[in-house]
Design an enzyme around this catalytic site. Structure first.
Site, PDB file in Angstrom:
ATOM      1  CD  GLU A  66      -0.849   0.103   3.691  1.00 25.72           C
ATOM      2  OE1 GLU A  66      -2.206  -0.412   4.034  1.00 25.72           O
ATOM      3  OE2 GLU A  66      -0.466   0.572   4.823  1.00 25.72           O
ATOM      4  CG  HIS A  68      -0.457   5.361   3.682  1.00 26.81           C
ATOM      5  ND1 HIS A  68       0.373   5.750   4.149  1.00 26.81           N
ATOM      6  CD2 HIS A  68      -0.841   3.910   3.925  1.00 26.81           C
ATOM      7  CE1 HIS A  68       0.952   4.720   4.810  1.00 26.81           C
ATOM      8  NE2 HIS A  68       0.435   3.603   4.911  1.00 26.81           N
ATOM      9  CG  HIS A  72       3.701   3.657   8.312  1.00 26.38           C
ATOM     10  ND1 HIS A  72       2.458   3.917   8.998  1.00 26.38           N
ATOM     11  CD2 HIS A  72       3.162   2.915   7.291  1.00 26.38           C
ATOM     12  CE1 HIS A  72       1.384   3.366   8.276  1.00 26.38           C
ATOM     13  NE2 HIS A  72       1.907   2.763   7.307  1.00 26.38           N
ATOM     14  CG  HIS A 106       4.269   0.954   2.905  1.00 32.04           C
ATOM     15  ND1 HIS A 106       3.957   2.022   2.535  1.00 32.04           N
ATOM     16  CD2 HIS A 106       3.735   0.662   4.044  1.00 32.04           C
ATOM     17  CE1 HIS A 106       2.935   2.225   3.290  1.00 32.04           C
ATOM     18  NE2 HIS A 106       2.549   1.573   4.205  1.00 32.04           N
ATOM     19  CB  CYS A 120       3.517   0.390  12.782  1.00 30.15           C
ATOM     20  SG  CYS A 120       3.181   1.586  11.307  1.00 30.15           S
TER      21      CYS A 120
HETATM   22 MN    MN Z   1       0.828   1.614   5.702  1.00 32.85          MN
END
Ligand code: MN
Length: 153
Positions: A66, A68, A72, A106, A120
């Site tokens: 994914e 975004h 992270h 990632h 995370c």
């Molecule tokens: Mn992610």
């Protein structure tokens, strides 16, 4: 949004579990873009605008591929495996740190015959993850180490 405050102290239990933290196995069906991964939210702090989660996958499991807008910060806490960030695939093991900037593809994979678990850090308010289109996947697979990474298990 969960506004309930956790106890000030929560004891660690065997197997990377903690008191007063719910263990959420991801649902999976045939079309799920992840495999054998669970999630525990350790901290959800509105005053910090931050969550800290612990994800763990069984051997051969993997997280969703994914990207975004939100970032992270990751620390590997258990085991070893491989991680894709952007155009790079790296082996990762316990206590390694991984930065995942905005809008880079990632994925984590437990490719080393053992579970892979990681902490995370993420914003409490965040955009929805995007999944790769067929074109995105083809572009990623044109990079040989990424093709090899994605074709495992
Ligand atoms: Mn992610």
């Amino acid at each position: 949004m969960d506004t309930e405050q956790p106890p000030l102290f929560r004891t660690a239990r065997d197997g990377f579990r903690w008191d007063a933290v719910s263990h959420q196995p991801y649902k999976q069906d045939g079309s799920a873009p992840f495999k054998d991964i669970s999630r525990q939210v350790l901290f959800h702090e509105d005053s910090l605008a931050c969550e800290l989660r612990y994800f763990e996958m069984d051997s051969n499991g993997y997280s969703t591929l994914e990207r975004h807008e939100h970032a992270h910060g990751v620390m590997i806490l258990r085991g070893s495996g491989e991680c894709l960030v952007g155009d790079e695939v790296r082996r990762v093991s316990q206590f390694d740190l991984v930065s995942i900037p905005s809008m880079l593809w990632h994925q984590f994979r437990a490719t080393n015959g053992e579970p892979l678990g990681f902490l995370c850090m993420v914003n409490t308010q965040r955009d929805r993850p995007q999944l790769p289109s067929e074109d995105d996947l083809n572009r990623l697979k044109s990079i040989p180490p990424i093709a090899r990474f994605l074709e495992q298990s």
